[in-house]
Design a protein around this motif. Structure first.
Motif, PDB file in Angstrom:
ATOM      1  N   VAL A 147      21.653  38.267  38.721  1.00 24.37           N
ATOM      2  CA  VAL A 147      22.806  38.312  37.815  1.00 24.37           C
ATOM      3  C   VAL A 147      23.952  37.537  38.447  1.00 24.37           C
ATOM      4  N   GLU A 148      24.487  36.579  37.703  1.00 24.88           N
ATOM      5  CA  GLU A 148      25.587  35.743  38.192  1.00 24.88           C
ATOM      6  C   GLU A 148      26.763  35.840  37.224  1.00 24.88           C
ATOM      7  N   GLU A 149      27.973  35.711  37.750  1.00 28.02           N
ATOM      8  CA  GLU A 149      29.185  35.715  36.936  1.00 28.02           C
ATOM      9  C   GLU A 149      29.893  34.371  37.084  1.00 28.02           C
ATOM     10  N   TYR A 150      30.425  33.889  35.985  1.00 25.63           N
ATOM     11  CA  TYR A 150      31.124  32.602  35.976  1.00 25.63           C
ATOM     12  C   TYR A 150      32.488  32.791  35.320  1.00 25.63           C
ATOM     13  N   HIS A 151      33.499  32.111  35.874  1.00 26.60           N
ATOM     14  CA  HIS A 151      34.862  32.199  35.354  1.00 26.60           C
ATOM     15  C   HIS A 151      35.367  30.796  35.038  1.00 26.60           C
ATOM     16  N   ASP A 152      35.984  30.653  33.875  1.00 26.78           N
ATOM     17  CA  ASP A 152      36.603  29.394  33.464  1.00 26.78           C
ATOM     18  C   ASP A 152      35.630  28.226  33.631  1.00 26.78           C
ATOM     19  N   VAL A 153      34.526  28.313  32.927  1.00 27.42           N
ATOM     20  CA  VAL A 153      33.458  27.329  33.046  1.00 27.42           C
ATOM     21  C   VAL A 153      33.199  26.674  31.686  1.00 27.42           C
ATOM     22  N   ARG A 154      33.059  25.368  31.692  1.00 32.04           N
ATOM     23  CA  ARG A 154      32.725  24.636  30.471  1.00 32.04           C
ATOM     24  C   ARG A 154      31.223  24.498  30.338  1.00 32.04           C
ATOM     25  N   GLY A 155      30.750  24.596  29.117  1.00 31.24           N
ATOM     26  CA  GLY A 155      29.322  24.440  28.908  1.00 31.24           C
ATOM     27  C   GLY A 155      28.927  24.726  27.475  1.00 31.24           C
ATOM     28  N   THR A 156      27.641  25.027  27.304  1.00 28.31           N
ATOM     29  CA  THR A 156      27.062  25.222  25.982  1.00 28.31           C
ATOM     30  C   THR A 156      26.232  26.497  25.959  1.00 28.31           C
ATOM     31  N   ILE A 157      26.405  27.267  24.908  1.00 25.90           N
ATOM     32  CA  ILE A 157      25.552  28.419  24.617  1.00 25.90           C
ATOM     33  C   ILE A 157      24.734  28.077  23.381  1.00 25.90           C
ATOM     34  N   ILE A 158      23.435  28.273  23.469  1.00 19.82           N
ATOM     35  CA  ILE A 158      22.624  28.167  22.256  1.00 19.82           C
ATOM     36  C   ILE A 158      21.962  29.513  22.013  1.00 19.82           C
ATOM     37  N   GLY A 159      21.797  29.856  20.746  1.00 22.98           N
ATOM     38  CA  GLY A 159      21.268  31.178  20.463  1.00 22.98           C
ATOM     39  C   GLY A 159      20.629  31.305  19.102  1.00 22.98           C
ATOM     40  N   PHE A 160      19.978  32.437  18.935  1.00 19.05           N
ATOM     41  CA  PHE A 160      19.334  32.813  17.682  1.00 19.05           C
ATOM     42  C   PHE A 160      19.665  34.266  17.389  1.00 19.05           C
ATOM     43  N   ARG A 161      19.900  34.562  16.125  1.00 18.66           N
ATOM     44  CA  ARG A 161      20.024  35.951  15.704  1.00 18.66           C
ATOM     45  C   ARG A 161      18.811  36.288  14.854  1.00 18.66           C
ATOM     46  N   THR A 162      18.056  37.265  15.332  1.00 16.56           N
ATOM     47  CA  THR A 162      16.832  37.689  14.663  1.00 16.56           C
ATOM     48  C   THR A 162      17.100  38.976  13.892  1.00 16.56           C
ATOM     49  N   PRO A 163      16.635  39.100  12.644  1.00 17.88           N
ATOM     50  CA  PRO A 163      16.844  40.341  11.888  1.00 17.88           C
ATOM     51  C   PRO A 163      16.250  41.554  12.597  1.00 17.88           C
ATOM     52  N   ALA A 164      16.866  42.715  12.380  1.00 13.23           N
ATOM     53  CA  ALA A 164      16.475  43.931  13.093  1.00 13.23           C
ATOM     54  C   ALA A 164      15.008  44.287  12.879  1.00 13.23           C
ATOM     55  N   ASN A 165      14.496  44.040  11.668  1.00 14.90           N
ATOM     56  CA  ASN A 165      13.118  44.432  11.377  1.00 14.90           C
ATOM     57  C   ASN A 165      12.081  43.489  11.995  1.00 14.90           C
ATOM     58  N   TRP A 166      12.546  42.436  12.700  1.00 14.53           N
ATOM     59  CA  TRP A 166      11.635  41.513  13.384  1.00 14.53           C
ATOM     60  C   TRP A 166      11.581  41.782  14.888  1.00 14.53           C
ATOM     61  N   GLN A 167      12.081  42.923  15.316  1.00 14.62           N
ATOM     62  CA  GLN A 167      12.003  43.271  16.739  1.00 14.62           C
ATOM     63  C   GLN A 167      10.542  43.235  17.198  1.00 14.62           C
ATOM     64  N   GLY A 168      10.310  42.625  18.333  1.00 13.44           N
ATOM     65  CA  GLY A 168       8.950  42.491  18.844  1.00 13.44           C
ATOM     66  C   GLY A 168       8.376  41.118  18.577  1.00 13.44           C
ATOM     67  N   PHE A 169       8.679  40.592  17.393  1.00 11.24           N
ATOM     68  CA  PHE A 169       8.386  39.171  17.137  1.00 11.24           C
ATOM     69  C   PHE A 169       9.277  38.337  18.046  1.00 11.24           C
ATOM     70  N   GLY A 170      10.549  38.675  18.023  1.00 11.66           N
ATOM     71  CA  GLY A 170      11.554  38.084  18.904  1.00 11.66           C
ATOM     72  C   GLY A 170      12.500  39.177  19.340  1.00 11.66           C
ATOM     73  N   VAL A 171      13.634  38.778  19.870  1.00  8.31           N
ATOM     74  CA  VAL A 171      14.665  39.735  20.280  1.00  8.31           C
ATOM     75  C   VAL A 171      15.558  40.017  19.077  1.00  8.31           C
ATOM     76  N   ALA A 172      15.470  41.212  18.516  1.00  6.36           N
ATOM     77  CA  ALA A 172      16.304  41.548  17.365  1.00  6.36           C
ATOM     78  C   ALA A 172      17.776  41.482  17.767  1.00  6.36           C
ATOM     79  N   GLY A 173      18.591  40.892  16.904  1.00  7.10           N
ATOM     80  CA  GLY A 173      19.998  40.693  17.223  1.00  7.10           C
ATOM     81  C   GLY A 173      20.201  39.379  17.944  1.00  7.10           C
ATOM     82  N   GLU A 174      21.202  39.347  18.808  1.00 10.32           N
ATOM     83  CA  GLU A 174      21.576  38.105  19.485  1.00 10.32           C
ATOM     84  C   GLU A 174      20.703  37.826  20.701  1.00 10.32           C
ATOM     85  N   HIS A 175      20.316  36.578  20.831  1.00 17.23           N
ATOM     86  CA  HIS A 175      19.595  36.114  22.026  1.00 17.23           C
ATOM     87  C   HIS A 175      20.160  34.747  22.346  1.00 17.23           C
ATOM     88  N   ALA A 176      20.847  34.638  23.481  1.00 21.99           N
ATOM     89  CA  ALA A 176      21.587  33.416  23.793  1.00 21.99           C
ATOM     90  C   ALA A 176      21.414  33.036  25.263  1.00 21.99           C
TER      91      ALA A 176
END
Length: 235
Positions: A147-176
């Protein structure tokens, strides 16, 4: 690949059961869009796919560009073409979901994909260190994750939000996943804060294409959904 279709190789439930010896090569994932998430063989680090390059986000926050032959046992990707782009502030990770709701208030049971770029006030990211024995479940790897912490860092977050009923197929909710501007640090996003404005693009996804492994390892797995285990390791 058509814009804003999702391609996914394997299932989250397979990772939870430790199915990660082999998969598709990086060269194949590179044909499946312009952004994505996943992991590498034996769950050695996090995967971030961004604009023609696949990165292995390693323990202690290190980053390497993956080779075309590196094996990927699980990945989700898309040819991201934003349907909306806005300047937003994100006081915490929970704000991701509320912000996406303002983008697409009637998409609760659809997939969303997004990309966020700019200056992040604070990020807490994790990377799994990899299996220590064959078929070690993902839920166990959380106990030894980096686990690492970063402060005042520029960059890119990419993510997917999976519907709750698809848990197990992917990560339900936010995955970034995050990678910094210099491609020197990153990981799976556990916490975030962007006090100033960052640019966020998003798209609604209605088309999902799934490729399942044909391996013995996959076909011998139980693939039952472990909600508590997923929440524990994915954050």
């Amino acid at each position: 690949m058509e814009p804003n279709h999702i391609y996914q190789y394997s299932l989250l439930n397979a990772l939870m059961d430790g199915v990660s010896e082999t998969g598709i090569p990086v060269s194949k994932l590179l044909t499946k869009g312009n952004q994505g998430l996943g992991t590498f063989a034996r769950m050695n680090g996090e995967l971030l796919f961004l604009d023609g390059k696949v990165y292995q986000l390693q323990a202690e926050g290190n980053v390497r560009e993956a080779g075309e032959g590196d094996q990927i046992p699980f990945a989700v990707s898309t040819n991201f073409v934003p349907q909306q782009t806005r300047k937003v502030t994100l006081p915490n990770k929970s704000a991701l979901d509320s912000t996406l709701h303002t983008f697409a208030p009637h998409a609760k049971n659809l997939f969303l994909t997004y990309r966020i770029t700019g200056l992040f006030t604070y990020l807490k990211c994790r990377t799994v260190r990899g299996q220590t024995y064959a078929h070690q479940p993902l839920s166990e790897l959380g106990a030894t994750q980096s686990v690492e912490e970063y402060h005042d860092v520029r960059g890119t977050i990419i993510g997917f939000r999976t519907p709750a009923n698809w848990q197990g197929f992917g990560v339900a909710g936010e995955h970034a996943h995050f990678i910094d501007e210099g491609r020197r640090a990153g990981g799976h996003v556990l916490e975030l804060e962007a006090a100033g404005e960052v640019e966020m693009g998003m798209a609604v996804v209605r088309d999902v294409h799934v490729e399942l492994p044909a391996s013995e390892e996959f076909n011998e797995a139980g693939l039952s959904t472990d909600d508590e285990g997923v929440r524990k390791v994915e954050g």
